[in-house]
Design an enzyme around this catalytic site. Structure first.
Site, PDB file in Angstrom:
ATOM      1  CE  LYS A 126      27.962  45.506  -0.565  1.00 49.25           C
ATOM      2  NZ  LYS A 126      28.202  44.481   0.476  1.00 49.25           N
ATOM      3  N   GLY A 127      26.412  44.632  -7.234  1.00 49.15           N
ATOM      4  CA  GLY A 127      26.571  43.608  -8.268  1.00 49.15           C
ATOM      5  C   GLY A 127      27.202  44.068  -9.565  1.00 49.15           C
ATOM      6  CG  ASP A 183      23.766  42.543 -10.732  1.00 46.56           C
ATOM      7  OD1 ASP A 183      22.648  43.061 -10.937  1.00 46.56           O
ATOM      8  OD2 ASP A 183      24.054  42.001  -9.646  1.00 46.56           O
ATOM      9  CG  ASP A 186      15.348  38.082 -11.422  1.00 46.97           C
ATOM     10  OD1 ASP A 186      15.020  37.244 -12.249  1.00 46.97           O
ATOM     11  OD2 ASP A 186      15.270  37.866 -10.183  1.00 46.97           O
ATOM     12  CE  LYS A 214      18.020  34.827 -13.412  1.00 47.13           C
ATOM     13  NZ  LYS A 214      17.837  34.472 -11.981  1.00 47.13           N
ATOM     14  CG  PHE A 235      20.529  32.303  -7.832  1.00 43.83           C
ATOM     15  CD1 PHE A 235      19.697  33.407  -7.712  1.00 43.83           C
ATOM     16  CD2 PHE A 235      21.759  32.331  -7.194  1.00 43.83           C
ATOM     17  CE1 PHE A 235      20.080  34.524  -6.968  1.00 43.83           C
ATOM     18  CE2 PHE A 235      22.143  33.434  -6.445  1.00 43.83           C
ATOM     19  CZ  PHE A 235      21.291  34.525  -6.337  1.00 43.83           C
ATOM     20  CG  ASP A 242      25.676  38.675  -3.808  1.00 43.06           C
ATOM     21  OD1 ASP A 242      24.903  39.155  -4.670  1.00 43.06           O
ATOM     22  OD2 ASP A 242      25.416  38.667  -2.598  1.00 43.06           O
ATOM     23  NE  ARG A 248      28.949  41.289  -3.874  1.00 45.36           N
ATOM     24  CZ  ARG A 248      27.686  41.528  -4.146  1.00 45.36           C
ATOM     25  NH1 ARG A 248      27.274  41.515  -5.388  1.00 45.36           N
ATOM     26  NH2 ARG A 248      26.820  41.770  -3.184  1.00 45.36           N
TER      27      ARG A 248
END
Ligand code: 5GP
Ligand code: MG
Length: 270
Positions: A126-127, A183, A186, A214, A235, A242, A248
């Site tokens: 969803k991000g 999104d 990582d 990141k 974070f 989220d 969000r």
């Protein structure tokens, strides 16, 4: 903008302000006021009446002040004020304005790369839905939109087992040039897995575009083709990102306070 300006002897003239501050024309032909202006109006118009005959530099100053007070901030229309910072956010890393400028830049790069070829933006839910929707509206060439849903089930802020909930239809992948949009990059496991899977399902080409990168936490050799911002090892939440399903809808990206993710919570999909 027509305004009544009081003159001596209770006369009034309508002053027509045209265009920007500093330009003015008077309309002498306007009806003379037969009634005296109200007390408040007399105060408001005193500076007005005086400026009608003042040297031009004074006119400019008075007009600019008037424009600031009366034209730029009309009563009844709420003015935009910066959103309050959420109490769980330690610090704002990217404001709405910075995000907009960053996406403008990446949208130009993507547009140049795909000009003349149809392509499909695949938003990783969803991000990335907030980022993808802002990105595609800045790309003025033909494109299609598809979605893939991937969840990383871990506890707290650590990536866990990756589960792909659904893929685009085969017709949206086979033979198509895909731009996977996520999104945040990582560890790199999500995008590495999705790129492989899209190729396996017949995509002609697959490139990737991430809102945040990141690099400090990379566990693979994955490199995104396009990225908006690099972010340090914090974070982050907001702008689609989220924690346990929340934050969000924040219009900015912020670092989540440690106490928010260090308190015990039940495992949650991202
Ligand atoms: P990966 O580790 O596979 O590159 O990223 C997996 C997913 O973890 C990302 O798509 C994102 O949903 C989530 N993730 C990684 N870092 C962060 C972070 O700092 N904040 C939030 N909200 N999600 C993150
Ligand atoms: Mg994600």
């Amino acid at each position: 903008v027509g305004r009544w300006a009081s003159l001596r002897n209770g006369e009034a003239r309508k002053v027509l302000w045209a265009g920007c501050a500093g330009r003015r024309r008077t309309m002498r032909s306007s009806a003379r006021a037969s009634v005296r202006p109200r007390a408040g109006a007399v105060c408001a118009s005193a500076s007005f009446a005086s400026i009608l005959f003042a040297p031009s530099f004074a006119l400019d100053c008075a007009a600019a002040a008037f424009a600031r007070r009366e034209l730029c901030a009309p009563r009844g229309i709420p003015q935009a004020s910066p959103p309050p910072v959420h109490e769980d956010v330690e610090t704002i890393l990217f404001t709405e304005a910075q995000i907009g400028a960053g996406i403008d830049r990446v949208a130009r790069e993507v547009t140049a790369a795909y000009r003349g070829t149809g392509f499909t933006v695949v938003s990783v839910l969803k991000g990335s839905c907030v980022f993808a929707s802002d990105l595609i509206r800045r790309i003025p060439i033909p494109l299609e939109l598809a979605f893939v849903s991937a969840s990383s089930y871990g506890s707290g802020v650590e990536s866990g087992t990756l589960e792909v909930n659904f893929f685009p239809a085969e017709s949206e992948i086979r033979g198509r040039d895909l731009l996977l949009v996520d999104d945040i990059l990582d560890t790199g496991r999500t995008l590495a897995r999705l790129v492989d899977e899209m190729k396996r399902r017949g995509a002609r080409s697959v490139r990737t575009c991430v809102f945040l990168d990141k690099p400090a936490r990379r566990a693979t050799s994955f490199v995104a083709d396009y990225r908006v911002f690099e972010v340090e090892d914090l974070f982050v939440v907001g702008y689609g990102l989220d924690f346990a399903g929340h934050y969000r809808n924040l219009p900015y990206v912020g670092a989540l306070k440690r106490e928010c993710y260090e308190r015990p919570r039940s495992p949650a999909g991202r």
